[in-house]
Design a protein around this motif. Sequence first.
Motif: not given
Length: 397
Positions: A133-135, A161-162, A189-192
């Motif tokens: 989920i980005g922009f 996620l950004h 894993y949640y890569a922020l």
Amino acid sequence: MARDRIRFVHCADFHLASPFGGRNLKEYAEMRRKDAWTTFEAAMGLAEEEGADFILICGDLYEHDYASKATIQRISSLLGSLSVPVVILPGNHDPYVANSWYKTWRWPGNVVILHPESPSVMLGGLDTFIHGIGFSAFRQDTPDFSAVPRPDGNLFNIFMLHGTLDMHFGRRPFNPVSSSHLAELGYDYYALGHFHNRKTDFKLRNAANPGSPEPLGFDETGEHGVLLITLERSVSGQKALDIREINLAQKRYVWLTLDMTGMAGPEEAGKKLETLLGGLDPGRDLPRVVLTGRVSAAVDCEHLKKPWLKDFPWLQVIDETRDGHDYEALSREQSLKGAYVREVLRRLKACETNGDEEQAVILGAALDLGVEALETGRIDTRFDGGLFRRLWSGEGG
């Protein structure tokens, strides 16, 4: 045969083509843009050196408003030369808008751009599923999680996620989410990305934010780089996460404090500055020295920093000193201010007698700030009379 281990590089917020224009210095801006590219190349090369299976770039790879065709050509050429897949998530500085380079450029075959029309990718040979989920705009409110695919327990599942985790920004939303919402998704894993200081201790233990690989300003102190992530699956199917911090930044922003109170003159101040700068690396550190305390004469910042410009050409010296007070003279005044000063000086003398250094620091701050309040009717909230600096941060640092 199912894989029992994957390793990948997690990075974000390179901000390539950033103008670095805040100081209005062309040479400085050129140097910092070069540093950003050097660190980007090092991060991509790290994946090859460490035998990583793929690379995640979690937003703000480049600056939409400043990136030229040459910028994108250089990025594309480097990514295309890699032997591993690169998964990119657009951020708020490089959103997936109508004229985005992510839409208009022909990216190499090993590069995957996640966007609203195609938010997921399966890396088949790696048994890895990635959803992002980005922009697709420069600002976005809380994302809709209803369409997020449920993870497959037979795969390694990564959520990119950004945005902002466990923070509220009211009218300036940048994909605000909570740990509880992410945890419910059940990814491994949640890569922020988005915030520029590294953070690996979120309430959500399997989430991490690498920060900006190359710091962009004095609000981004400390070490910077990328994360090397390893996910392993045991025979029973349990997955273990290892996060390794890799420092790659070419430069480091450093704040220093020099208390000018009681300085005899420029020569003494120069010696104090020498002590502060002596522990820094001239080829790497970008120092900002803030002068504090009470002084009886104006401070010449340019004269103070001149001997150090060869080693630290971008040294900043900021004068936040204030006019000094003759407390003995004030104590003789027959006024409320005089009475206040006499009482605090009496208590300070008692501290000197009984050796109570901590109380002396508190009383010294009370004397400094109290007189200011009595003279001006207010206290400058930028200053604390040296109280917190001396109690917790140490003199001069």
